[in-house]
Design a protein around this motif. Sequence first.
Motif: not given
Length: 204
Positions: A102-114
Amino acid sequence: MHFEPNEEQKMLRDTIRQFAESEVAPLVEEHERAGKFPRELIDRMWKELGLGGMLASEPYGIDLDPISYTLVIEELARVWPSLAIIVSVHNSVSVQLINQHGSEEQKAKYLPELTEEWVGAFSLSEPGAGSDAGALRTTAKRDGDFYILNGEKNWVTNGLAANVYVVFAKTDPDAGNRGITAFIVDRDTPGMKVEKPERKLGIK
Protein backbone atom coordinates in the motif's frame (compact mmCIF):
# COMPACT_ATOMS: atom_id res chain seq x y z
CA MET A 1 17.39 -23.43 8.95
CA HIS A 2 16.69 -23.61 12.69
CA PHE A 3 13.02 -23.68 13.68
CA GLU A 4 13.25 -24.38 17.41
CA PRO A 5 11.38 -21.57 19.23
CA ASN A 6 13.47 -19.31 21.41
CA GLU A 7 12.40 -18.33 24.92
CA GLU A 8 10.46 -15.25 23.78
CA GLN A 9 8.61 -17.29 21.19
CA LYS A 10 7.81 -19.98 23.75
CA MET A 11 6.37 -17.33 26.08
CA LEU A 12 4.17 -16.03 23.26
CA ARG A 13 3.03 -19.56 22.43
CA ASP A 14 2.15 -20.25 26.06
CA THR A 15 0.23 -16.97 26.36
CA ILE A 16 -1.87 -17.74 23.28
CA ARG A 17 -2.39 -21.34 24.41
CA GLN A 18 -3.69 -20.20 27.78
CA PHE A 19 -5.98 -17.63 26.17
CA ALA A 20 -7.29 -20.16 23.66
CA GLU A 21 -8.03 -22.80 26.27
CA SER A 22 -9.63 -20.46 28.80
CA GLU A 23 -11.35 -17.84 26.63
CA VAL A 24 -11.88 -19.43 23.22
CA ALA A 25 -12.72 -23.07 23.92
CA PRO A 26 -15.97 -22.33 25.84
CA LEU A 27 -17.34 -20.42 22.84
CA VAL A 28 -16.62 -22.87 20.04
CA GLU A 29 -19.68 -25.12 20.10
CA GLU A 30 -22.19 -22.28 20.41
CA HIS A 31 -20.65 -20.27 17.59
CA GLU A 32 -20.17 -23.25 15.29
CA ARG A 33 -23.75 -24.44 15.71
CA ALA A 34 -25.18 -20.97 15.11
CA GLY A 35 -22.69 -19.97 12.42
CA LYS A 36 -21.88 -16.84 14.43
CA PHE A 37 -18.86 -14.67 13.75
CA PRO A 38 -16.97 -14.17 17.06
CA ARG A 39 -16.99 -10.36 16.94
CA GLU A 40 -16.53 -9.77 20.68
CA LEU A 41 -13.72 -12.31 20.86
CA ILE A 42 -11.97 -10.72 17.89
CA ASP A 43 -12.22 -7.32 19.58
CA ARG A 44 -10.46 -8.71 22.65
CA MET A 45 -7.77 -10.45 20.61
CA TRP A 46 -6.99 -7.29 18.67
CA LYS A 47 -6.99 -4.94 21.66
CA GLU A 48 -5.61 -7.14 24.45
CA LEU A 49 -3.18 -9.36 22.54
CA GLY A 50 -2.31 -7.29 19.48
CA LEU A 51 -3.30 -10.12 17.15
CA GLY A 52 -4.91 -7.80 14.62
CA GLY A 53 -1.53 -6.39 13.63
CA MET A 54 0.82 -9.35 13.75
CA LEU A 55 2.16 -8.67 10.24
CA ALA A 56 2.02 -4.88 10.25
CA SER A 57 5.20 -2.88 10.73
CA GLU A 58 5.62 -0.38 13.54
CA PRO A 59 4.04 1.96 14.45
CA TYR A 60 0.89 0.18 13.29
CA GLY A 61 1.48 -3.38 14.47
CA ILE A 62 3.86 -5.75 16.23
CA ASP A 63 5.55 -7.17 13.09
CA LEU A 64 5.99 -10.75 14.30
CA ASP A 65 8.67 -12.97 12.82
CA PRO A 66 7.43 -15.99 10.79
CA ILE A 67 7.97 -18.54 13.57
CA SER A 68 6.12 -16.47 16.17
CA TYR A 69 3.25 -15.86 13.76
CA THR A 70 3.00 -19.57 12.96
CA LEU A 71 2.96 -20.48 16.64
CA VAL A 72 0.04 -18.09 17.26
CA ILE A 73 -1.99 -19.55 14.39
CA GLU A 74 -1.18 -23.11 15.50
CA GLU A 75 -2.34 -22.49 19.05
CA LEU A 76 -5.61 -20.96 17.89
CA ALA A 77 -6.15 -23.84 15.45
CA ARG A 78 -5.67 -26.40 18.23
CA VAL A 79 -8.83 -25.08 19.87
CA TRP A 80 -10.87 -23.60 17.02
CA PRO A 81 -9.66 -24.02 13.41
CA SER A 82 -12.23 -21.57 12.03
CA LEU A 83 -10.94 -18.84 14.32
CA ALA A 84 -7.39 -19.52 13.17
CA ILE A 85 -8.53 -18.98 9.57
CA ILE A 86 -10.25 -15.70 10.48
CA VAL A 87 -7.10 -14.41 12.16
CA SER A 88 -4.75 -15.72 9.49
CA VAL A 89 -6.65 -14.27 6.54
CA HIS A 90 -7.07 -10.92 8.28
CA ASN A 91 -3.33 -10.71 8.90
CA SER A 92 -1.69 -12.45 5.95
CA VAL A 93 -3.80 -11.41 2.96
CA SER A 94 -5.32 -8.18 4.20
CA VAL A 95 -3.09 -6.39 6.71
CA GLN A 96 0.16 -7.73 5.25
CA LEU A 97 -0.78 -6.84 1.67
CA ILE A 98 -1.56 -3.26 2.64
CA ASN A 99 1.54 -3.09 4.84
CA GLN A 100 3.86 -4.30 2.07
CA HIS A 101 2.26 -2.86 -1.06
CA GLY A 102 0.00 0.00 0.00
CA SER A 103 0.92 3.65 -0.36
CA GLU A 104 1.88 5.61 2.74
CA GLU A 105 -1.53 7.27 2.60
CA GLN A 106 -3.29 3.90 2.47
CA LYS A 107 -1.22 2.54 5.34
CA ALA A 108 -2.00 5.56 7.51
CA LYS A 109 -5.70 5.30 6.71
CA TYR A 110 -6.29 1.56 7.06
CA LEU A 111 -3.65 -0.06 9.26
CA PRO A 112 -4.53 1.70 12.54
CA GLU A 113 -8.15 0.59 12.14
CA LEU A 114 -7.32 -2.93 10.98
CA THR A 115 -4.83 -3.60 13.76
CA GLU A 116 -7.06 -2.34 16.57
CA GLU A 117 -10.70 -2.77 15.58
CA TRP A 118 -11.58 -3.63 11.99
CA VAL A 119 -11.62 -7.01 10.25
CA GLY A 120 -10.10 -7.41 6.80
CA ALA A 121 -11.31 -9.77 4.06
CA PHE A 122 -9.71 -11.36 1.01
CA SER A 123 -11.77 -11.31 -2.17
CA LEU A 124 -10.33 -13.29 -5.07
CA SER A 125 -12.64 -16.25 -5.82
CA GLU A 126 -15.52 -15.92 -8.27
CA PRO A 127 -18.37 -18.10 -9.55
CA GLY A 128 -17.02 -20.08 -12.47
CA ALA A 129 -13.40 -19.13 -11.78
CA GLY A 130 -12.77 -20.34 -8.25
CA SER A 131 -9.36 -19.11 -7.12
CA ASP A 132 -7.89 -19.08 -10.63
CA ALA A 133 -6.76 -15.47 -10.80
CA GLY A 134 -6.26 -15.65 -14.54
CA ALA A 135 -9.94 -16.48 -15.06
CA LEU A 136 -11.30 -13.48 -13.15
CA ARG A 137 -14.21 -11.64 -14.72
CA THR A 138 -14.38 -8.73 -12.29
CA THR A 139 -13.14 -5.59 -14.03
CA ALA A 140 -11.83 -2.25 -12.84
CA LYS A 141 -11.98 0.77 -15.14
CA ARG A 142 -10.43 4.11 -14.34
CA ASP A 143 -12.83 7.03 -14.00
CA GLY A 144 -10.83 10.17 -13.28
CA ASP A 145 -9.08 9.71 -9.94
CA PHE A 146 -11.07 6.57 -9.16
CA TYR A 147 -11.73 3.07 -10.44
CA ILE A 148 -15.16 1.57 -10.98
CA LEU A 149 -15.27 -2.14 -10.17
CA ASN A 150 -17.87 -4.44 -11.69
CA GLY A 151 -18.19 -8.10 -10.83
CA GLU A 152 -19.23 -10.77 -8.37
CA LYS A 153 -17.17 -12.58 -5.74
CA ASN A 154 -17.89 -15.59 -3.57
CA TRP A 155 -16.26 -17.59 -0.76
CA VAL A 156 -14.90 -14.32 0.63
CA THR A 157 -13.16 -15.23 3.86
CA ASN A 158 -14.32 -12.86 6.64
CA GLY A 159 -16.73 -11.37 4.11
CA LEU A 160 -19.78 -10.98 6.34
CA ALA A 161 -17.94 -9.25 9.17
CA ALA A 162 -15.28 -7.30 7.29
CA ASN A 163 -14.92 -3.55 7.33
CA VAL A 164 -12.56 -3.51 4.36
CA TYR A 165 -11.86 -5.90 1.49
CA VAL A 166 -8.83 -6.58 -0.67
CA VAL A 167 -10.52 -7.18 -4.03
CA PHE A 168 -8.80 -8.47 -7.15
CA ALA A 169 -9.97 -7.23 -10.54
CA LYS A 170 -8.74 -7.03 -14.12
CA THR A 171 -7.47 -3.61 -15.12
CA ASP A 172 -5.98 -4.82 -18.42
CA PRO A 173 -7.74 -7.95 -19.74
CA ASP A 174 -5.29 -8.23 -22.64
CA ALA A 175 -2.33 -8.59 -20.26
CA GLY A 176 -3.48 -11.88 -18.74
CA ASN A 177 -2.27 -12.46 -15.18
CA ARG A 178 -0.19 -9.29 -15.34
CA GLY A 179 -3.31 -7.23 -15.88
CA ILE A 180 -4.76 -7.92 -12.43
CA THR A 181 -4.75 -5.34 -9.64
CA ALA A 182 -5.66 -5.55 -5.95
CA PHE A 183 -7.98 -2.81 -4.68
CA ILE A 184 -8.85 -1.76 -1.14
CA VAL A 185 -12.64 -1.51 -0.96
CA ASP A 186 -14.49 -0.14 2.06
CA ARG A 187 -17.62 -1.97 3.14
CA ASP A 188 -19.74 1.18 2.75
CA THR A 189 -18.56 1.89 -0.81
CA PRO A 190 -21.57 2.80 -3.00
CA GLY A 191 -22.68 -0.23 -5.01
CA MET A 192 -20.98 -2.70 -2.68
CA LYS A 193 -23.38 -5.44 -1.60
CA VAL A 194 -22.77 -8.32 0.81
CA GLU A 195 -25.11 -11.26 0.22
CA LYS A 196 -26.30 -13.93 2.66
CA PRO A 197 -23.77 -16.57 3.78
CA GLU A 198 -23.59 -20.04 2.32
CA ARG A 199 -24.06 -22.97 4.67
CA LYS A 200 -20.85 -24.98 4.88
CA LEU A 201 -19.36 -27.90 6.80
CA GLY A 202 -16.00 -28.00 8.54
CA ILE A 203 -13.84 -24.89 8.61
CA LYS A 204 -16.14 -21.98 7.78
